[in-house]
Design an enzyme around this catalytic site. Structure first.
Site, short mmCIF file in Angstrom:
data_model
loop_
_atom_site.label_atom_id
_atom_site.label_comp_id
_atom_site.label_asym_id
_atom_site.label_seq_id
_atom_site.Cartn_x
_atom_site.Cartn_y
_atom_site.Cartn_z
N LYS A 66 0.85 -1.20 0.00
CA LYS A 66 0.00 0.00 0.00
C LYS A 66 0.88 1.25 0.00
O LYS A 66 1.92 1.28 0.68
CB LYS A 66 -0.89 -0.02 1.24
CG LYS A 66 -1.92 1.09 1.31
CD LYS A 66 -2.78 0.94 2.57
CE LYS A 66 -3.89 1.98 2.62
NZ LYS A 66 -4.76 1.82 3.81
N SER A 141 -9.75 1.65 2.92
CA SER A 141 -8.92 2.43 2.04
C SER A 141 -7.85 1.63 1.31
O SER A 141 -7.25 2.13 0.36
CB SER A 141 -8.22 3.53 2.85
OG SER A 141 -7.34 2.96 3.80
N SER A 165 -9.87 -0.61 7.19
CA SER A 165 -9.30 -0.50 5.84
C SER A 165 -8.56 -1.72 5.30
O SER A 165 -8.19 -1.73 4.13
CB SER A 165 -8.37 0.70 5.77
OG SER A 165 -9.12 1.87 5.61
N1 GLN Z 1 -13.26 3.97 6.34
C1 GLN Z 1 -12.65 4.45 7.55
C2 GLN Z 1 -12.25 5.89 7.39
O1 GLN Z 1 -12.55 6.43 6.39
C3 GLN Z 1 -11.48 3.57 7.92
C4 GLN Z 1 -10.28 3.90 7.16
C5 GLN Z 1 -9.08 3.11 7.58
O2 GLN Z 1 -9.19 2.11 8.28
N2 GLN Z 1 -7.93 3.62 7.22
O3 GLN Z 1 -11.66 6.48 8.24
#
Ligand code: GLN
Length: 474
Positions: A66, A141, A165
């Site tokens: 990532k 994400s 995410s």
């Molecule tokens: N969807 C969540 C957010 O937008 C989690 C994102 C994540 O775990 N980085 O913060």
């Protein structure tokens, strides 16, 4: 040989290389070609030559990373225009640990900007397509990592999970994703989003691969004061049964509004499977779970507003030249950050401002403590808590991007464990309308071996076939 290579899990590929049945160069070149021909926009950078390798248990196994992880001399842009072209001078410990075991970086994967999002649509490098249906999102994400593994563009990938995410994109793409106990994997070199919640973990085709990757990820790191020694070695999961295991289901939460009928059906079938493997299913309640989402969406933006202050045009990436310093900061941040990141900085700064700190951040922290206590109380009576990973299957590109609240609801089931800092895995539990559904298995801190064992038993019994996407032409 090429199609045989494609069918190998990371574990099987590592074994084939160790046996001499597969050349490291052949494996790397196979995936390099597939990743370079990526039509899903899963990669933001792909290696053009095979990097030098070291011997080790993962020797020669290509790894997609990532873009939130710093990789020395390789673009590390966190999905943001403000870091466009930024090549860090050092490598994140999580990546370095896998490299030290012989893994080789194949490419960097697309993501929501600074890991803020659940659909990968908040990326300065464009959205990623779900390999099961190109009109849908891969989740986020870590959307690029999940899509790359699900489409067979990489044998496995690293992702990060702050509120879901790793787990949610794994669920939406039909693969396995493990979010560790907070502190088990070093955060050093991960571009920070919400430091008290951020964690790094694997996205893989199967549970055995998740265990193999995780074994080399964990460890105390002097560069991350919150990292700890994992109390036991990570085992290869072999369990086929769940005899003597008690599984708690937060029924009220799972039956709440917004869960799709097909997701519920798949979840119920998984509970039936768990019973047939010998598990006892009990009901539980997480009364604060209904506030967990709100607490997270105060705490995470508050920490983000502080962490993202470092992107000022002076030290990293983008700089918009202006006649004075203030204007340079303002214009750089104006041009460099996307809408969701700006929204979070505004919310976070507001929640931390004097006069509001107690009302928002303080209260959110108290909810966080309650959630952690409630989960700990359940783990006194049960080995695991299970829920669907996401209330829905992969949604359409564009469907939720205009409505941040509907996007935030994607994290309903994953956020309690993030607040508590406890580990959880998502494994595929079946299909609903032709799209994958994920099952989340959660345990107390440092129960990763037990979670991986239960996940393995369920995976074997469920028999989900992900090769329909990763086995095909790229
Ligand atoms: N969807 C969540 C957010 O937008 C989690 C994102 C994540 O775990 N980085 O913060």
């Amino acid at each position: 040989m090429a199609s045989d290579v494609q069918s190998l899990s990371a574990t099987a590929a590592a074994e084939a290389i160790a046996d001499g049945g597969l050349a490291r160069g052949e494996l790397f070149e196979h995936y390099r070609r597939r990743a370079a021909a990526d039509k899903l926009n899963a990669f933001t950078w792909v290696a053009d030559v095979e990097p030098a390798q070291v011997d080790g248990a993962l020797s020669g196994v290509p790894l997609a990373v990532k873009d939130l992880f710093c990789t020395e001399g390789i673009p590390s842009q966190a999905g943001s225009k403000i870091l466009a072209g930024y090549c860090p001078p050092y490598t994140a410990t999580a990546v370095a640990n896998l490299e030290a075991a012989g893994a080789v970086v194949l490419g960097k994967t697309n993501q929501d900007e600074f890991a803020m999002g659940s659909s990968n649509e908040n990326s300065a490098f464009g959205p990623v397509l779900n390999p099961w249906d190109h009109s849908r999102v891969p989740g986020g994400s870590s959307g690029g990592s999940a899509a790359a593994v699900a489409a067979g563009l990489a044998p496995w990938a690293l992702g990060t999970d702050t509120g879901g995410s790793i787990r949610q994109p794994a669920a939406l793409c039909g693969i396995v994703g493990l979010k560790p106990t907070y502190g088990a994997v070093s955060r050093y070199g991960m571009i920070a989003f919400a430091s008290s919640l951020d964690s790094a973990g694997p996205l893989t085709r199967d549970v055995a691969d998740a265990a193999l990757c995780y074994r080399h990820l964990v460890g105390r790191d002097g560069n991350d004061a919150t990292s700890v020694v994992f109390p036991e070695p990570i085992e290869t999961p072999t369990s086929e049964r769940l005899d003597g295991i008690t599984i708690a289901v937060p029924t009220a939460l799972v039956e709440g509004e917004g869960i799709e009928p097909g997701v519920r059906q798949s979840f119920e079938a998984s509970l039936e499977t768990a019973r047939s493997l010998g598990a006892t299913i009990i009901d539980c309640e997480i009364p604060s779970a209904r506030y967990a989402l709100s607490a997270y969406y105060v705490i995470a933006p508050a920490e983000a507003s502080s962490n993202l202050a470092r992107f000022d045009g002076v030290r990293y990436g983008l700089r918009v030249e202006e006649s004075n310093l203030d204007a340079m900061y303002t214009e750089t941040r104006h041009d460099g950050f996307g809408a969701e990141v700006k929204r979070r900085i505004l919310i976070g700064t507001y929640a931390l401002s004097s006069g509001y700190y107690d009302a928002y951040y303080g209260r959110a922290q108290r909810v966080r403590t309650l959630v952690a206590r409630e989960l700990a109380a359940i783990f006194e009576r049960a080995d695991f808590i299970v829920t669907p990973t996401s209330p829905t299957v992969a949604f359409g590109l564009g469907d939720r991007i205009a409505d941040p609240l509907s996007m935030y609801l994607s994290d309903l089931f994953t956020i309690p464990m993030s607040l508590a800092g406890t580990p959880a895995i998502s494994i595929p539990s079946g299909l609903s309308e032709g799209l994958p559904v994920g099952l989340q298995i959660c345990g107390p801190a440092f129960s990763e071996n037990r979670i991986l064992g239960a996940a393995h038993a369920l995976e074997q019994a469920i028999g989900f076939d992900g090769s329909v996407t990763w086995g095909g032409a790229s």
